[in-house]
Structures are given as structure tokens and as C-alpha cells.
Design a protein around this motif. Structure first.
Motif: not given
Length: 68
Positions: A25, A27, A42-45
């Protein structure tokens, strides 16, 4: 009609990230390609805005990155 902000004329985008990203998880970015453009997010958003660049610009970027 899709309510997904990343949908396009070809339907839902098929997002993927590099196999080098791992599963911790960190960047990471995700990429989805269409015939005319490449979309980056962005994979987190994933619901946030994405960057869209032409296929030609992506090819130039990838060629430059391979040289580094």
C-alpha cells in the motif's frame, strides 16, 4: 451512462499498477490506457481527479524513463 468520473467513451477504464508496486500500500499510481490517451491516478485516492495525457506524450515519457 456511468457516474464514474473516470469513465470514457469506451466504457469503464481498466486501471492497473505495476507488478513492482507490491501489496504494502505504498505510494503507487495506476494507469488506464485507451487508443487516444493514457490516464494516471493515485492508487490511494481512486475517486480523485486523474491526469490524462495523449498516447504520444505517454510514449515519449516512457522512452525517457527507460533511459534513466
Amino acid at each position: 451512462m456511468s457516474t464514474d468520473p473516470h469513465a470514457n467513451q469506451f466504457g469503464e477504464l481498466a486501471w492497473f499498477k505495476s507488478s513492482y508496486s507490491g501489496t504494502s500500500g505504498g505510494d503507487c499510481v495506476e494507469v488506464a490506457a485507451t487508443p487516444a490517451a493514457v490516464h494516471v491516478r493515485d492508487s490511494k485516492r481512486p475517486q480523485a481527479a486523474s491526469l490524462t495525457i495523449s498516447a504520444e506524450q505517454w510514449s515519449a515519457f516512457a522512452a525517457y524513463a527507460r533511459q534513466a
